[in-house]
Design a protein around this motif. Structure first.
Motif, mmCIF file in Angstrom:
data_model
loop_
_atom_site.group_PDB
_atom_site.id
_atom_site.type_symbol
_atom_site.label_atom_id
_atom_site.label_comp_id
_atom_site.label_asym_id
_atom_site.label_seq_id
_atom_site.Cartn_x
_atom_site.Cartn_y
_atom_site.Cartn_z
ATOM 1 N N GLU A 168 0.939 -1.159 -0.083
ATOM 2 C CA GLU A 168 0.070 -0.111 0.077
ATOM 3 C C GLU A 168 1.003 1.154 -0.010
ATOM 4 O OE1 GLU A 168 -3.303 -0.032 2.751
ATOM 5 O OE2 GLU A 168 -3.157 -2.155 2.847
ATOM 6 N N PRO A 169 1.663 1.607 -0.950
ATOM 7 C CA PRO A 169 2.819 2.402 -0.899
ATOM 8 C C PRO A 169 1.962 3.974 -1.470
ATOM 9 C CG PRO A 169 2.923 1.185 -2.999
ATOM 10 C CD PRO A 169 1.910 0.431 -1.971
ATOM 11 N N THR A 170 0.959 3.834 -1.681
ATOM 12 C CA THR A 170 0.246 5.090 -2.020
ATOM 13 C C THR A 170 -0.706 5.667 -0.866
ATOM 14 O OG1 THR A 170 -1.667 4.217 -3.177
ATOM 15 C CG2 THR A 170 0.443 4.629 -4.504
ATOM 16 N N VAL A 171 -0.919 5.025 0.095
ATOM 17 C CA VAL A 171 -1.749 5.450 1.153
ATOM 18 C C VAL A 171 -1.536 6.955 1.666
ATOM 19 C CG1 VAL A 171 -2.245 5.168 3.459
ATOM 20 C CG2 VAL A 171 -2.242 3.114 2.161
ATOM 21 N N GLY A 172 -2.180 7.836 1.446
ATOM 22 C CA GLY A 172 -2.149 9.193 2.204
ATOM 23 C C GLY A 172 -1.495 10.070 1.039
ATOM 24 N N LEU A 173 -1.364 9.785 -0.363
ATOM 25 C CA LEU A 173 -0.899 10.423 -1.187
ATOM 26 C C LEU A 173 -1.961 11.219 -2.095
ATOM 27 C CD1 LEU A 173 1.998 8.492 -2.574
ATOM 28 C CD2 LEU A 173 2.049 10.132 -0.710
ATOM 29 N N ASP A 174 -1.899 12.280 -2.561
ATOM 30 C CA ASP A 174 -2.838 12.834 -3.486
ATOM 31 C C ASP A 174 -2.853 12.214 -5.013
ATOM 32 O OD1 ASP A 174 -0.944 14.423 -5.161
ATOM 33 O OD2 ASP A 174 -0.674 15.666 -3.506
ATOM 34 N N MET A 175 -3.811 12.567 -5.600
ATOM 35 C CA MET A 175 -3.806 11.862 -7.099
ATOM 36 C C MET A 175 -2.466 12.040 -7.987
ATOM 37 S SD MET A 175 -6.630 11.997 -9.800
ATOM 38 C CE MET A 175 -7.948 12.071 -8.624
ATOM 39 N N LEU A 176 -1.930 13.210 -8.045
ATOM 40 C CA LEU A 176 -1.044 13.589 -8.627
ATOM 41 C C LEU A 176 0.569 12.815 -8.134
ATOM 42 C CD1 LEU A 176 0.655 15.018 -10.903
ATOM 43 C CD2 LEU A 176 0.786 16.961 -9.331
ATOM 44 N N GLU A 205 -4.773 1.133 -9.417
ATOM 45 C CA GLU A 205 -3.414 1.333 -9.280
ATOM 46 C C GLU A 205 -2.415 -0.031 -10.246
ATOM 47 O OE1 GLU A 205 -2.347 1.624 -5.145
ATOM 48 O OE2 GLU A 205 -3.255 3.595 -4.946
ATOM 49 N N ILE A 206 -3.317 -0.916 -10.625
ATOM 50 C CA ILE A 206 -2.610 -2.018 -11.057
ATOM 51 C C ILE A 206 -2.299 -1.483 -12.703
ATOM 52 C CG2 ILE A 206 -2.885 -4.182 -12.245
ATOM 53 C CD1 ILE A 206 -5.228 -4.669 -10.117
ATOM 54 N N ILE A 207 -0.911 -0.877 -12.758
ATOM 55 C CA ILE A 207 -0.405 -0.645 -14.029
ATOM 56 C C ILE A 207 -0.290 -1.689 -14.942
ATOM 57 C CG2 ILE A 207 0.553 1.464 -12.711
ATOM 58 C CD1 ILE A 207 3.293 -0.072 -12.642
ATOM 59 N N GLU A 208 -0.007 -1.320 -16.252
ATOM 60 C CA GLU A 208 0.204 -2.221 -17.341
ATOM 61 C C GLU A 208 1.083 -3.201 -17.181
ATOM 62 O OE1 GLU A 208 0.886 -2.081 -22.180
ATOM 63 O OE2 GLU A 208 0.821 -0.227 -21.146
ATOM 64 N N GLU A 209 2.154 -2.720 -16.462
ATOM 65 C CA GLU A 209 3.408 -3.744 -16.411
ATOM 66 C C GLU A 209 3.009 -4.828 -15.274
ATOM 67 O OE1 GLU A 209 4.583 0.004 -18.244
ATOM 68 O OE2 GLU A 209 3.489 -0.261 -16.413
ATOM 69 N N MET A 210 2.000 -4.755 -14.460
ATOM 70 C CA MET A 210 1.751 -5.826 -13.578
ATOM 71 C C MET A 210 1.163 -7.006 -14.232
ATOM 72 S SD MET A 210 2.688 -4.781 -10.618
ATOM 73 C CE MET A 210 2.908 -3.256 -9.697
ATOM 74 N N THR A 211 1.419 -8.163 -14.118
ATOM 75 C CA THR A 211 1.047 -9.193 -15.115
ATOM 76 C C THR A 211 -0.038 -10.252 -14.464
ATOM 77 O OG1 THR A 211 2.903 -10.778 -14.272
ATOM 78 C CG2 THR A 211 3.064 -9.169 -16.231
ATOM 79 N N HIS A 212 0.118 -10.420 -12.917
ATOM 80 C CA HIS A 212 -0.897 -11.255 -12.259
ATOM 81 C C HIS A 212 -1.455 -10.783 -11.128
ATOM 82 C CE1 HIS A 212 1.683 -13.866 -14.942
ATOM 83 N NE2 HIS A 212 0.966 -14.913 -14.587
ATOM 84 N N VAL A 213 -2.488 -11.426 -10.646
ATOM 85 C CA VAL A 213 -3.404 -10.960 -9.310
ATOM 86 C C VAL A 213 -3.582 -11.909 -8.653
ATOM 87 C CG1 VAL A 213 -4.192 -8.879 -10.765
ATOM 88 C CG2 VAL A 213 -5.594 -10.891 -10.449
ATOM 89 N N LEU A 214 -3.586 -11.848 -7.216
ATOM 90 C CA LEU A 214 -4.015 -12.839 -6.342
ATOM 91 C C LEU A 214 -5.139 -12.370 -5.543
ATOM 92 C CD1 LEU A 214 -3.303 -15.391 -4.557
ATOM 93 C CD2 LEU A 214 -1.801 -14.110 -3.093
ATOM 94 N N LEU A 215 -6.159 -12.663 -5.596
ATOM 95 C CA LEU A 215 -7.337 -12.135 -5.015
ATOM 96 C C LEU A 215 -7.791 -12.995 -3.504
ATOM 97 C CD1 LEU A 215 -9.732 -12.052 -7.859
ATOM 98 C CD2 LEU A 215 -8.276 -10.089 -7.026
ATOM 99 N N LEU A 216 -7.699 -12.359 -2.448
ATOM 100 C CA LEU A 216 -7.762 -12.933 -1.190
ATOM 101 C C LEU A 216 -9.301 -12.701 -0.467
ATOM 102 C CD1 LEU A 216 -4.405 -12.577 0.818
ATOM 103 C CD2 LEU A 216 -5.581 -14.643 0.084
ATOM 104 N N LYS A 217 -9.817 -13.440 0.228
ATOM 105 C CA LYS A 217 -10.944 -13.227 0.821
ATOM 106 C C LYS A 217 -10.907 -14.064 2.166
ATOM 107 C CE LYS A 217 -16.227 -13.594 0.594
ATOM 108 N NZ LYS A 217 -17.058 -14.106 -0.133
ATOM 109 N N ASP A 218 -11.138 -13.513 3.162
ATOM 110 C CA ASP A 218 -11.351 -14.373 4.502
ATOM 111 C C ASP A 218 -10.154 -15.451 4.623
ATOM 112 O OD1 ASP A 218 -13.331 -12.859 5.419
ATOM 113 O OD2 ASP A 218 -14.993 -14.408 4.369
ATOM 114 N N GLY A 219 -8.977 -14.963 4.243
ATOM 115 C CA GLY A 219 -7.862 -15.885 4.312
ATOM 116 C C GLY A 219 -7.832 -17.086 3.297
#
Length: 268
Positions: A168-176, A205-219
């Protein structure tokens, strides 16, 4: 193999936080982890970093199998940027920008080992790459939130890690400022410096260069694989527990809420 988890569970005080996780991250894959608060994202990261040990199952990170490796040494090959670094604020605020950056070589918060001229030169190179060279000599505590995140990103790369974890590196940052940071992450991936594992609540925030996703719910894993197959209305609605619609613009996904849960439906 960058990360391999086989039948991993993590249990604390009789509570199952992660439940039978099977997950592999291979060479040239850049992953995003998505899930609500309490879904198990932090615990998963702590296991990858070697700060927690699974209750069950087998874990291997960067070819090092847990139980047969020195975890503090392993962490020197993993860069880490997190909004939770705020808890180290007293130490960080006593340092200059370049001291914070150099400390990344030693995987420490604060400098406790001798720093060479080569270390200083390398730190300045990273600062120039992330367009913060003009901050040399300034106290970390005087920086804006965006500048601090760029400094922490440069710090994470000082040790030339094989894996970079961005929690979560963008927490607290404005849009720009958020978009500026995402552009720097694009550059990191494009140069193939290391593999990236990116954790966020925000699908956009998932930019084009990201290739895969892991979706988590309740562990548990809802799904894991190529982003084009999994960033769909159905998968994301299940993950975030509301009815969502996904659209793609400029090779990035964006979501809209089609059905907002009411307090009554949430059991309030």
């Amino acid at each position: 193999m960058i990360i391999e988890m086989e039948n991993v569970s993590f249990i604390r005080e009789d509570r199952v936080i992660l439940d039978r996780i099977h997950w592999k991250v291979q060479e040239n894959e850049q992953w995003v982890i998505l899930g609500l608060n309490g879904s198990g994202k932090t615990s998963l990261l702590n296991i990858v970093l070697g700060y927690e040990y699974p209750s069950k199952g087998e874990v291997s990170v960067l070819g090092h199998r847990f139980g047969k490796t020195n975890l503090p040494e392993l962490r020197k090959h993993i860069g880490f940027v997190s909004s939770t670094f705020e808890r180290f604020q007293p130490t960080l605020e006593s340092e200059t920008v370049e001291e914070v950056v150099v400390s990344g070589k030693f995987a420490s918060i604060g400098l406790y080992e001798p720093v060479t001229d080569e270390d200083q030169e390398q730190a300045e190179q990273w600062m120039d790459l992330f367009r913060i060279g003009h901050l040399k000599g300034k106290a970390y505590r005087t920086l804006s939130q965006g500048e601090k995140r760029k400094v922490l990103l440069a710090r994470a790369l000082m040790a030339k890690p094989k894996l970079l974890i961005l929690d979560e590196p963008t927490v607290g940052l404005d849009m720009l400022t958020r978009e500026e940071l995402l552009a720097l992450i694009k550059d990191v991936i494009a140069t193939k410096i290391c593999h990236v594992l990116y954790v966020t609540h925000y699908v956009e925030e998932i930019i084009e260069e990201m290739t895969h996703v892991l979706l988590l719910k309740d562990g548990k894993i809802v799904a894991a694989g190529p982003k084009e197959k999994l960033l769909t209305d159905d998968y994301l609605s299940e993950t975030f527990q509301m009815v969502l619609h996904v659209r793609w613009e400029h090779n990035r996904p964006w979501i809209s809420i089609k059905n907002i849960p009411t307090l009554q439906r949430l059991g309030k």
